[in-house]
Enzyme design. Structure first.
Site, PDB file in Angstrom:
ATOM      1  N   TRP A  31      40.338  40.943  39.965  1.00  0.00           N
ATOM      2  CA  TRP A  31      40.258  40.286  41.265  1.00  0.00           C
ATOM      3  C   TRP A  31      41.669  39.901  41.693  1.00  0.00           C
ATOM      4  O   TRP A  31      42.430  39.385  40.881  1.00  0.00           O
ATOM      5  CB  TRP A  31      39.367  39.044  41.161  1.00  0.00           C
ATOM      6  CG  TRP A  31      38.965  38.492  42.486  1.00  0.00           C
ATOM      7  CD1 TRP A  31      39.508  37.392  43.098  1.00  0.00           C
ATOM      8  CD2 TRP A  31      37.951  38.986  43.361  1.00  0.00           C
ATOM      9  NE1 TRP A  31      38.900  37.162  44.297  1.00  0.00           N
ATOM     10  CE2 TRP A  31      37.922  38.144  44.493  1.00  0.00           C
ATOM     11  CE3 TRP A  31      37.070  40.057  43.308  1.00  0.00           C
ATOM     12  CZ2 TRP A  31      37.054  38.329  45.552  1.00  0.00           C
ATOM     13  CZ3 TRP A  31      36.198  40.243  44.361  1.00  0.00           C
ATOM     14  CH2 TRP A  31      36.199  39.386  45.467  1.00  0.00           C
ATOM     15  N   SER A  65      39.008  36.115  37.009  1.00  0.00           N
ATOM     16  CA  SER A  65      39.629  35.119  36.136  1.00  0.00           C
ATOM     17  C   SER A  65      38.614  34.397  35.259  1.00  0.00           C
ATOM     18  O   SER A  65      38.920  34.038  34.121  1.00  0.00           O
ATOM     19  CB  SER A  65      40.419  34.106  36.970  1.00  0.00           C
ATOM     20  OG  SER A  65      41.535  34.746  37.553  1.00  0.00           O
ATOM     21  N   VAL A  89      44.503  35.126  38.879  1.00  0.00           N
ATOM     22  CA  VAL A  89      44.879  34.285  40.013  1.00  0.00           C
ATOM     23  C   VAL A  89      43.604  33.844  40.720  1.00  0.00           C
ATOM     24  O   VAL A  89      42.695  34.646  40.931  1.00  0.00           O
ATOM     25  CB  VAL A  89      45.849  35.003  40.983  1.00  0.00           C
ATOM     26  CG1 VAL A  89      45.247  36.252  41.573  1.00  0.00           C
ATOM     27  CG2 VAL A  89      46.315  34.066  42.082  1.00  0.00           C
ATOM     28  N   HIS A  97      35.379  26.646  44.837  1.00  0.00           N
ATOM     29  CA  HIS A  97      35.166  27.520  43.687  1.00  0.00           C
ATOM     30  C   HIS A  97      36.375  27.533  42.763  1.00  0.00           C
ATOM     31  O   HIS A  97      36.236  27.603  41.547  1.00  0.00           O
ATOM     32  CB  HIS A  97      34.834  28.951  44.134  1.00  0.00           C
ATOM     33  CG  HIS A  97      36.013  29.731  44.598  1.00  0.00           C
ATOM     34  ND1 HIS A  97      36.557  29.571  45.848  1.00  0.00           N
ATOM     35  CD2 HIS A  97      36.765  30.656  43.959  1.00  0.00           C
ATOM     36  CE1 HIS A  97      37.607  30.381  45.963  1.00  0.00           C
ATOM     37  NE2 HIS A  97      37.750  31.040  44.847  1.00  0.00           N
TER      38      HIS A  97
END
Length: 165
Positions: A31, A65, A89, A97
Protein backbone atom coordinates in the site's frame (compact mmCIF):
# COMPACT_ATOMS: atom_id res chain seq x y z
CA UNK A 1 17.02 22.68 14.75
CA UNK A 2 13.61 21.25 14.03
CA UNK A 3 13.20 18.09 11.97
CA UNK A 4 11.50 20.24 9.32
CA UNK A 5 14.87 21.85 8.62
CA UNK A 6 17.21 18.89 8.35
CA UNK A 7 17.98 15.59 6.73
CA UNK A 8 17.12 12.94 9.32
CA UNK A 9 19.21 10.24 7.63
CA UNK A 10 22.56 11.42 8.96
CA UNK A 11 23.87 8.96 11.52
CA UNK A 12 26.99 8.02 13.43
CA UNK A 13 28.76 5.06 11.82
CA UNK A 14 31.57 4.61 14.35
CA UNK A 15 32.06 1.05 15.60
CA UNK A 16 29.62 -0.70 13.27
CA UNK A 17 29.79 -4.50 13.31
CA UNK A 18 30.86 -6.68 10.40
CA UNK A 19 27.58 -7.65 8.72
CA UNK A 20 29.05 -9.51 5.76
CA UNK A 21 27.68 -12.82 7.02
CA UNK A 22 24.49 -11.50 8.58
CA UNK A 23 21.12 -12.18 6.97
CA UNK A 24 18.40 -9.56 6.77
CA UNK A 25 14.74 -9.66 5.85
CA UNK A 26 13.15 -6.49 4.52
CA UNK A 27 9.38 -6.58 4.66
CA UNK A 28 7.61 -4.04 2.44
CA UNK A 29 3.97 -2.95 2.54
CA UNK A 30 2.50 -2.72 -0.95
CA UNK A 31 0.00 0.00 0.00
CA UNK A 32 1.42 3.41 -1.00
CA UNK A 33 4.09 1.66 -3.07
CA UNK A 34 5.30 4.99 -4.47
CA UNK A 35 6.69 5.59 -0.99
CA UNK A 36 7.45 2.06 0.23
CA UNK A 37 9.55 1.21 -2.83
CA UNK A 38 11.74 4.21 -2.06
CA UNK A 39 12.02 3.07 1.55
CA UNK A 40 13.06 -0.39 0.35
CA UNK A 41 15.68 1.04 -2.01
CA UNK A 42 17.14 3.09 0.84
CA UNK A 43 17.24 0.17 3.27
CA UNK A 44 18.72 -2.23 0.72
CA UNK A 45 21.39 0.25 -0.40
CA UNK A 46 22.37 1.08 3.17
CA UNK A 47 22.76 -2.59 4.09
CA UNK A 48 24.93 -3.25 1.03
CA UNK A 49 26.94 -0.04 1.48
CA UNK A 50 27.82 -1.07 5.04
CA UNK A 51 28.83 -4.62 4.20
CA UNK A 52 25.81 -6.91 3.79
CA UNK A 53 26.07 -9.38 0.94
CA UNK A 54 23.20 -8.85 -1.52
CA UNK A 55 22.42 -12.58 -1.44
CA UNK A 56 21.91 -12.26 2.35
CA UNK A 57 19.09 -9.75 1.98
CA UNK A 58 15.66 -11.25 1.50
CA UNK A 59 12.58 -9.24 0.58
CA UNK A 60 8.99 -10.03 1.49
CA UNK A 61 5.86 -8.11 0.53
CA UNK A 62 2.66 -7.70 2.50
CA UNK A 63 -0.56 -5.97 1.36
CA UNK A 64 -0.43 -3.10 3.84
CA UNK A 65 1.28 -1.80 6.97
CA UNK A 66 -1.09 -3.68 9.28
CA UNK A 67 0.25 -6.98 7.93
CA UNK A 68 3.86 -6.05 8.72
CA UNK A 69 3.52 -7.52 12.21
CA UNK A 70 2.70 -11.08 11.20
CA UNK A 71 5.06 -11.01 8.23
CA UNK A 72 7.83 -9.80 10.54
CA UNK A 73 7.11 -12.62 12.96
CA UNK A 74 7.32 -15.21 10.19
CA UNK A 75 10.74 -13.91 9.11
CA UNK A 76 12.00 -13.41 12.67
CA UNK A 77 11.14 -17.02 13.55
CA UNK A 78 13.67 -18.23 11.02
CA UNK A 79 16.98 -18.99 12.71
CA UNK A 80 18.95 -17.86 9.65
CA UNK A 81 17.56 -14.29 9.79
CA UNK A 82 19.54 -11.91 12.04
CA UNK A 83 17.27 -8.85 11.75
CA UNK A 84 13.97 -7.86 10.17
CA UNK A 85 13.21 -4.41 8.78
CA UNK A 86 9.50 -3.60 8.42
CA UNK A 87 8.73 -0.77 5.96
CA UNK A 88 5.39 0.90 5.40
CA UNK A 89 3.51 4.18 5.40
CA UNK A 90 0.15 5.17 6.85
CA UNK A 91 -1.01 8.62 5.80
CA UNK A 92 -3.34 10.53 8.14
CA UNK A 93 -6.20 11.07 5.71
CA UNK A 94 -9.70 12.03 6.83
CA UNK A 95 -10.37 9.16 9.24
CA UNK A 96 -8.69 7.85 12.37
CA UNK A 97 -7.67 4.55 10.73
CA UNK A 98 -4.03 5.65 10.94
CA UNK A 99 -4.23 5.96 14.73
CA UNK A 100 -5.41 2.38 15.09
CA UNK A 101 -3.10 0.94 12.45
CA UNK A 102 0.02 2.79 13.59
CA UNK A 103 -0.49 1.87 17.23
CA UNK A 104 -1.19 -1.78 16.42
CA UNK A 105 1.81 -2.10 14.10
CA UNK A 106 4.20 -0.38 16.51
CA UNK A 107 3.05 -2.56 19.40
CA UNK A 108 3.04 -5.70 17.26
CA UNK A 109 6.55 -5.17 15.96
CA UNK A 110 7.79 -4.46 19.48
CA UNK A 111 6.16 -7.67 20.70
CA UNK A 112 7.71 -9.74 17.91
CA UNK A 113 11.15 -8.33 18.64
CA UNK A 114 10.87 -9.07 22.36
CA UNK A 115 9.27 -12.50 21.88
CA UNK A 116 11.92 -13.70 19.43
CA UNK A 117 14.88 -11.80 20.93
CA UNK A 118 15.81 -10.38 17.55
CA UNK A 119 15.92 -6.87 16.07
CA UNK A 120 12.65 -6.15 14.29
CA UNK A 121 12.85 -2.57 13.12
CA UNK A 122 9.85 -0.22 12.82
CA UNK A 123 10.34 1.62 9.54
CA UNK A 124 6.79 2.87 9.14
CA UNK A 125 6.17 6.47 8.19
CA UNK A 126 3.21 8.19 9.86
CA UNK A 127 2.87 11.47 7.93
CA UNK A 128 -0.11 13.76 7.49
CA UNK A 129 0.24 13.98 3.71
CA UNK A 130 1.75 12.17 0.73
CA UNK A 131 4.16 15.09 0.30
CA UNK A 132 5.47 14.57 3.84
CA UNK A 133 5.84 10.84 3.13
CA UNK A 134 7.87 11.46 -0.01
CA UNK A 135 10.03 14.00 1.85
CA UNK A 136 10.97 11.17 4.24
CA UNK A 137 11.40 8.50 1.56
CA UNK A 138 14.41 9.92 -0.22
CA UNK A 139 13.30 13.57 -0.26
CA UNK A 140 14.47 16.59 1.67
CA UNK A 141 14.34 14.81 5.03
CA UNK A 142 16.35 11.77 3.96
CA UNK A 143 15.08 8.23 3.77
CA UNK A 144 13.54 6.37 6.70
CA UNK A 145 14.58 3.15 4.93
CA UNK A 146 18.23 4.16 5.38
CA UNK A 147 17.58 4.84 9.04
CA UNK A 148 15.79 1.54 9.58
CA UNK A 149 18.67 -0.39 7.99
CA UNK A 150 21.23 1.46 10.11
CA UNK A 151 19.16 0.72 13.21
CA UNK A 152 19.22 -3.00 12.35
CA UNK A 153 23.00 -2.90 11.90
CA UNK A 154 23.52 -1.08 15.21
CA UNK A 155 21.22 -3.43 17.10
CA UNK A 156 23.13 -6.45 15.77
CA UNK A 157 26.33 -4.78 16.95
CA UNK A 158 24.91 -4.04 20.39
CA UNK A 159 23.76 -7.65 20.78
CA UNK A 160 27.20 -8.92 19.78
CA UNK A 161 28.89 -6.60 22.29
CA UNK A 162 26.58 -7.67 25.10
CA UNK A 163 27.17 -11.35 24.38
CA UNK A 164 30.96 -10.80 24.48
CA UNK A 165 30.81 -9.16 27.91
Amino acid sequence: MSSADKNLSVFNTNGLPDISKKRFAILVAEWNSEVTERLFEGAYKTLVDYGAAPENIERGNVPGSFELTLGSQWFAQRPDIDAVIALGVVIQGETKHNDYINHAVAQGITNVSLKLDKPVIFGVLTPNTMEQALDRAGGIHGNKGDEAAMTAIKMIGLHENIRKA
